[in-house]
Write an enzyme that holds these catalytic residues in place. Structure first.
Site, PDB file in Angstrom:
ATOM      1  N   LYS A  43       0.838  -1.205   0.000  1.00 45.32           N
ATOM      2  CA  LYS A  43       0.000   0.000   0.000  1.00 45.32           C
ATOM      3  C   LYS A  43       0.876   1.259   0.000  1.00 45.32           C
ATOM      4  CE  LYS A  43      -3.794  -2.412   2.295  1.00 45.32           C
ATOM      5  NZ  LYS A  43      -4.477  -2.782   3.548  1.00 45.32           N
TER       6      LYS A  43
ATOM      7  N   GLN B 101      -4.439  -1.678  10.011  1.00 43.27           N
ATOM      8  CA  GLN B 101      -4.378  -3.002   9.381  1.00 43.27           C
ATOM      9  C   GLN B 101      -4.881  -4.079  10.336  1.00 43.27           C
ATOM     10  OE1 GLN B 101      -3.586  -3.477   6.168  1.00 43.27           O
ATOM     11  NE2 GLN B 101      -3.804  -5.696   6.284  1.00 43.27           N
TER      12      GLN B 101
ATOM     13  N   ASP C  99     -11.033   2.655   4.758  1.00 46.20           N
ATOM     14  CA  ASP C  99     -11.349   1.225   4.702  1.00 46.20           C
ATOM     15  C   ASP C  99     -12.863   0.993   4.648  1.00 46.20           C
ATOM     16  OD1 ASP C  99      -9.353  -0.724   4.581  1.00 46.20           O
ATOM     17  OD2 ASP C  99      -8.804  -0.465   6.691  1.00 46.20           O
TER      18      ASP C  99
HETATM   19  N1  GUN Z   1      -6.743  -7.042   6.560  1.00 43.37           N
HETATM   20  C1  GUN Z   1      -7.101  -7.758   5.471  1.00 43.37           C
HETATM   21  N2  GUN Z   1      -7.704  -6.972   4.562  1.00 43.37           N
HETATM   22  C2  GUN Z   1      -7.712  -5.726   5.087  1.00 43.37           C
HETATM   23  C3  GUN Z   1      -8.193  -4.471   4.607  1.00 43.37           C
HETATM   24  O1  GUN Z   1      -8.763  -4.346   3.512  1.00 43.37           O
HETATM   25  N3  GUN Z   1      -7.999  -3.412   5.437  1.00 43.37           N
HETATM   26  C4  GUN Z   1      -7.411  -3.536   6.657  1.00 43.37           C
HETATM   27  N4  GUN Z   1      -7.296  -2.441   7.402  1.00 43.37           N
HETATM   28  N5  GUN Z   1      -6.961  -4.672   7.128  1.00 43.37           N
HETATM   29  C5  GUN Z   1      -7.109  -5.764   6.343  1.00 43.37           C
END
Ligand code: GUN
Length: 295
Positions: free
Chosen positions: A52, A96, A119
């Site tokens: 990311k 995350q 998110d």
């Molecule tokens: N863990 C797995 N997928 C995601 C996501 O799309 N966002 C976040 N914050 N954590 C994750």
């Protein structure tokens, strides 16, 4: 079978965003700034967050990675979230998941300001999404919708079977595909661990979204001809012959189904890269909404 090439489409989307960033820079305005909070050292999470942050750099966003140790307390993390809410430089951020067991995930997600919740996990955004209001749509289902749109996959009146009811993928994609609009208007069945005969339902589906995390779960005998298959499963299977010590595989027996399906996403290179592109798109949206409020 037509491959739903998430890598290619995500690169197109990132190019589109990069062009917008270039225009923002030309105007001398503030570029979008995404922050990511990572607690601990989970291997998959480190990979995702790293990817990311790298994508941000590539398209001209500012990015900040806040990497906290595994033993970080809930109070410390909540303070970090509060600081990000109050920092005018940050347009959007993610925490995350998964978080270490000693931290209440729901409490943390509730503390994220909905205007910075790129998110789309906060109940305000999830509720707004479910009611067809402007919101942040969680990146993975947002990416699936975008893939279906860009490949002009017909969904109206089709039977979609979603496998898995997670808050991040199964639940939101079942809502989005049943809503009015492009890639919507489907009749959706949401299946889960308590579904009776979960193996029989996909046979009735025109479109299958599998978000189970069980390698090879969906086999050719479980689908009808010309089915559209979206594989959201990303499992690391240990394999010492690979450089990284594992390989990545999805929920779908790709070889077996490729003879029968009309469209399919590969793993890797399908839904995964789309998720990152849509997170960037949400951050661009967050910036525009903040700017709008300041004008
Ligand atoms: N863990 C797995 N997928 C995601 C996501 O799309 N966002 C976040 N914050 N954590 C994750």
């Amino acid at each position: 079978m037509i491959l739903l090439d998430g890598k290619k489409v995500s690169n197109q989307i990132k190019d589109e965003i990069a062009q917008e960033v270039a225009t923002i820079k030309e105007r001398g305005e503030k570029v979008p700034h995404l922050a990511a909070v990572l607690v601990g050292n989970d291997g998959a999470s480190l990979t995702y967050v790293g990817s990311k942050v790298r994508s941000c750099k590539k398209i001209g966003f500012d990015s900040t990675l806040i990497h906290l140790p595994e033993e970080t307390t809930e109070a410390t993390l909540l303070k970090q979230v509060e600081d990000l809410n109050n920092n005018p430089e940050i347009d959007g951020y993610i925490v995350q998941l998964p978080l270490p067991k000693h931290i209440d995930e729901q409490k943390v997600l509730l503390a994220v300001h909905p205007d910075k919740d790129v998110d789309g996990f906060h109940p305000t955004n999830f509720g707004r999404m479910a009611l067809d209001m402007e919101s942040f749509i969680p990146a993975t289902p947002f990416g699936i919708m975008e893939l279906l749109k860009r490949y002009k996959v017909e969904t109206s009146g089709k039977h979609t079977v979603v496998i898995g009811r997670s808050h991040i993928v199964g639940r939101p994609i079942s809502i989005l595909m049943s809503q009015k609009g492009e890639a919507g208007n489907a009749t959706v069945t949401l299946t889960h661990s308590r579904t009776k005969d979960i193996k029989a339902l996909p046979l009735q589906a025109d479109i299958i979204v599998s978000a189970l995390g069980v390698p090879g779960f969906l086999t050719a005998d479980m689908v009808k001809k010309d089915v559209v298959v979206i594989d959201v499963g990303i499992t690391r299977v240990p394999d010492e012959t690979k450089e990284k010590g594992y390989y990545i595989t999805g929920d779908v027996d790709f070889e077996g189904l490729s003879e029968k399906a009309s469209f399919m996403t590969p793993v890797p290179g399908g839904v995964g890269p789309m998720t990152i592109a849509m997170l960037l798109k949400n951050t661009l949206l967050a910036r525009a909404r903040h700017q709008g409020k300041q004008d």
